[in-house]
Design a protein around this motif. Structure first.
Motif, short mmCIF file in Angstrom:
data_model
loop_
_atom_site.label_atom_id
_atom_site.label_comp_id
_atom_site.label_asym_id
_atom_site.label_seq_id
_atom_site.Cartn_x
_atom_site.Cartn_y
_atom_site.Cartn_z
N ALA A 112 0.83 -1.21 0.00
CA ALA A 112 0.00 0.00 0.00
C ALA A 112 0.86 1.25 0.00
O ALA A 112 0.61 2.21 -0.75
N PHE A 113 1.90 1.27 0.82
CA PHE A 113 2.76 2.45 0.88
C PHE A 113 3.60 2.59 -0.38
O PHE A 113 3.83 3.72 -0.85
N VAL A 116 1.54 4.24 -3.11
CA VAL A 116 1.42 5.70 -2.93
C VAL A 116 2.73 6.38 -3.33
O VAL A 116 2.72 7.44 -3.98
N ALA A 127 1.86 2.21 -9.67
CA ALA A 127 1.00 2.21 -8.49
C ALA A 127 -0.24 1.36 -8.72
O ALA A 127 -0.63 0.56 -7.86
N LEU A 131 -1.51 -2.20 -6.81
CA LEU A 131 -2.86 -2.37 -6.24
C LEU A 131 -3.65 -3.44 -6.99
O LEU A 131 -4.48 -4.13 -6.39
N TRP A 168 -5.01 -0.22 5.19
CA TRP A 168 -3.91 0.40 4.44
C TRP A 168 -4.19 0.42 2.95
O TRP A 168 -3.87 1.39 2.25
N TRP A 171 -6.64 3.24 2.29
CA TRP A 171 -5.94 4.52 2.38
C TRP A 171 -5.10 4.74 1.12
O TRP A 171 -5.09 5.84 0.54
N SER A 172 -4.42 3.70 0.67
CA SER A 172 -3.58 3.80 -0.52
C SER A 172 -4.40 4.11 -1.76
O SER A 172 -4.01 4.94 -2.59
N ARG A 175 -5.12 7.77 -1.92
CA ARG A 175 -3.95 8.58 -2.26
C ARG A 175 -3.58 8.44 -3.74
O ARG A 175 -3.20 9.41 -4.39
N VAL A 176 -3.69 7.23 -4.26
CA VAL A 176 -3.42 7.03 -5.68
C VAL A 176 -4.47 7.75 -6.51
O VAL A 176 -4.17 8.36 -7.55
N TRP A 389 9.11 -0.95 2.93
CA TRP A 389 8.30 -0.02 3.72
C TRP A 389 9.10 1.23 4.05
O TRP A 389 8.62 2.36 3.90
#
Length: 418
Positions: A112-113, A116, A127, A131, A168, A171-172, A175-176, A389
Motif C-alpha cells: 500500500a505504501f 502511494v 502504483a 494495487l 492500508w 488509504w492507498s 492517495r493514488v 516499507w
C-alpha cells in the motif's frame, strides 16, 4: 515556562527507562543480510542475460520519467529508495518487502505504501499495478492474509491474517486516486475498494466496535486489539469515503464516512487519552503516528501529545527509534518506525522534526545507499537492505517536505479536498 518544559521532558525520559522491559534481551544482535550485489543474487534478479544487460538502462529511464522529491544531499538517498522500490516490484505488481529470505513476500501494508510512493512521484501505472496485485490476492471477505508469495499463489505459511491490511489498502487507493489526473479511482480498482470496505465495516460493525484482535506491524500474536490495527481501518474508511464522493456516489460516501466517524470516536474512548498499544497498557508505539496526518485529521490534542512522547520514550542509542517503548531493550533502531514519525511530522506541519529524522535515516544507509531495516547501537546497518516499507516512507516524507518548501498544498491536502 522553559524550565517546566525541560523538567517534563526529563521526567518522560526517566519514565521511559523504567517502562522499557527486557523482552528477549538475550537475543543476538541482527546482522546485515545483503550486500551491493543483492539485485543480481536475490530471488528478484532477472533470469536472462538480456534482462540483466538492459535492466540498468530501463531503470534509469523509469526514474527520469518521474520525480525525485528530495533536494540537496538527500536526493541521492531518495533516488536510491525509488530504484530499490522499482527493483523490489515484479511485473505482476507483487512488491517484495525485502530482497531475500522471509522478507521476499508481499505484505499488503508494504504494498500500500509503495503504491502511494509510486503515484506521488509520477509512476501512476506502477502504483495501479501494485494495487491490481492486491485485488487478485484479496480474500472473498475483502480482507487479506498477512503476506503472499510473489507469484500470487497464496500465503507461504499459516500465520494469522492481519486486519490492518484492508485499512492500508483503502488509504492507498485514495492517495493514488488523488494523484491521478482525473482525481477519480480507476474503475479497475473499484472492486478491490468495495470488498475492502465491506470487510472493514464487518470487522467494526459499521464503526460501532473495535476490530478483532490481530497481529499488526509488530508481527507478533495478539490477544487484544492494538492501536496499530484499529487506526488503519479508520484511515481506510475515511479514504474510501473520499473515493466514493469523487465518483459522485454521495450515498455510499456518507454511509462509510459515518462508520469512520463512529470508529474514530470509539478509538478515542478505548485508547485515549494515553494511546498505548492496547489502550491503557502496552506502552506507546509507532501506531500513534497513524493518528496523525496523513492518516487522520489533527483534531485530537491527546493523540498529538502521545505522538510527541513516543520518540522520546522509544529513542535508541544510535539515534533511531524502537517499534515501541515496550520493545526489547537491545539498543537496535528500526527504520520503518523512525520513517513513520518523519512522514507524519512532515504531513502535520512539523518540518523540522521530519528533517531531523530524515537526516538520521540518510546517515544510516548501507554503503551502497539502500535503507536497511535496522540500525545497530554502534550505528551500523543490519537486517535486510533495502526494506520496501522504509524506502516508500522516505520517498513520501521527502514529497511532503518538498511541498512544504514550495508552499504548495501537499498530497494530503489534495486528497482531502479532492
Amino acid at each position: 515556562m522553559r524550565r517546566f518544559v525541560l523538567a517534563a521532558v526529563a521526567s518522560v525520559v526517566v519514565a521511559g527507562w523504567v517502562l522499557v522491559p527486557q523482552l528477549m534481551g538475550n537475543d543476538p544482535l541482527p546482522v546485515l543480510r545483503n550486500d551491493a550485489g543483492w539485485r543480481s543474487g536475490s530471488l528478484l534478479a532477472p533470469t536472462s542475460l538480456g534482462d540483466r544487460l538492459v535492466g540498468p538502462v530501463v531503470e534509469g529511464v523509469w526514474l527520469a520519467d518521474g520525480t525525485v522529491p528530495a533536494a540537496g544531499a538527500r536526493s541521492r538517498v531518495a533516488a536510491q529508495a525509488l530504484r530499490d522500490l522499482h527493483a523490489l516490484t515484479l511485473a505482476n505488481g507483487a512488491v517484495a518487502a525485502g530482497p531475500d529470505g522471509p522478507w521476499a513476500y508481499a505484505w499488503p501494508r508494504d504494498s500500500a505504501f509503495v503504491a502511494v510512493a509510486f503515484a506521488e512521484t509520477g509512476h501512476l501505472a506502477d502504483a495501479r499495478r501494485v494495487l491490481g496485485f492486491m485485488g487478485r490476492v484479496q480474500l472473498p471477505d475483502g480482507g487479506f492474509e498477512a503476506r503472499y508469495r510473489l507469484d500470487g499463489s497464496g500465503p507461504p505459511d499459516g500465520r494469522p491474517r492481519q486486519t490492518d491490511g484492508a485499512g492500508w489498502v483503502l488509504w492507498s487507493l485514495d492517495r493514488v486516486r488523488a494523484a491521478s489526473p482525473d482525481r477519480v479511482l480507476s474503475p479497475a480498482l473499484r472492486g478491490l475498494r468495495d470488498r475492502a470496505v465491506g470487510f472493514a465495516l464487518a470487522q467494526t460493525d459499521g464503526g460501532a466496535r473495535l476490530p478483532e484482535a490481530s497481529p499488526d506491524y509488530w508481527e507478533v500474536s495478539e490477544r487484544r486489539v492494538t492501536l496499530g490495527t484499529a487506526a488503519p481501518l479508520a484511515a481506510g474508511l475515511e479514504g474510501a469515503s473520499r473515493t466514493y464522493a469523487a465518483e459522485g456516489d454521495s450515498r455510499r460516501a456518507e454511509h462509510v464516512a459515518r462508520a469512520a466517524h463512529r470508529l474514530r470516536a470509539l478509538i478515542r474512548t478505548q485508547f485515549g487519552p494515553d494511546y498505548e498499544r492496547h489502550g491503557h497498557s502496552g506502552g506507546l508505539d509507532a501506531a500513534v503516528a497513524m493518528l496523525m496526518p496523513p492518516f487522520a485529521e489533527t483534531d485530537d490534542v491527546a493523540a498529538e501529545r502521545a505522538w510527541a512522547r513516543y520518540p522520546v520514550l522509544a529513542l535508541r542509542s544510535a539515534g533511531g527509534l524502537a517499534p515501541g517503548v515496550a520493545w526489547k531493550s537491545d539498543g537496535v533502531s528500526w527504520t520503518p518506525e523512525t520513517a513513520m514519525v518523519a512522514y507524519s511530522a512532515a504531513a502535520s506541519g512539523h518540518p523540522l522534526v521530519a528533517e531531523h529524522w530524515m537526516t538520521w535515516l540518510s546517515h544510516h544507509c548501507t554503503t551502497w545507499g539502500s535503507l536497511p531495516e535496522k540500525v545497530l547501537p554502534d550505528g551500523s546497518p543490519a537486517g535486510p537492505a533495502p526494506l520496501a516499507w522504509t524506502a516508500a516512507l522516505v520517498v513520501l516524507t521527502e514529497s511532503e517536505l518538498a511541498s512544504h518548501r514550495s508552499g504548495v498544498a501537499g498530497p494530503l491536502a489534495s486528497s482531502v479536498s479532492g
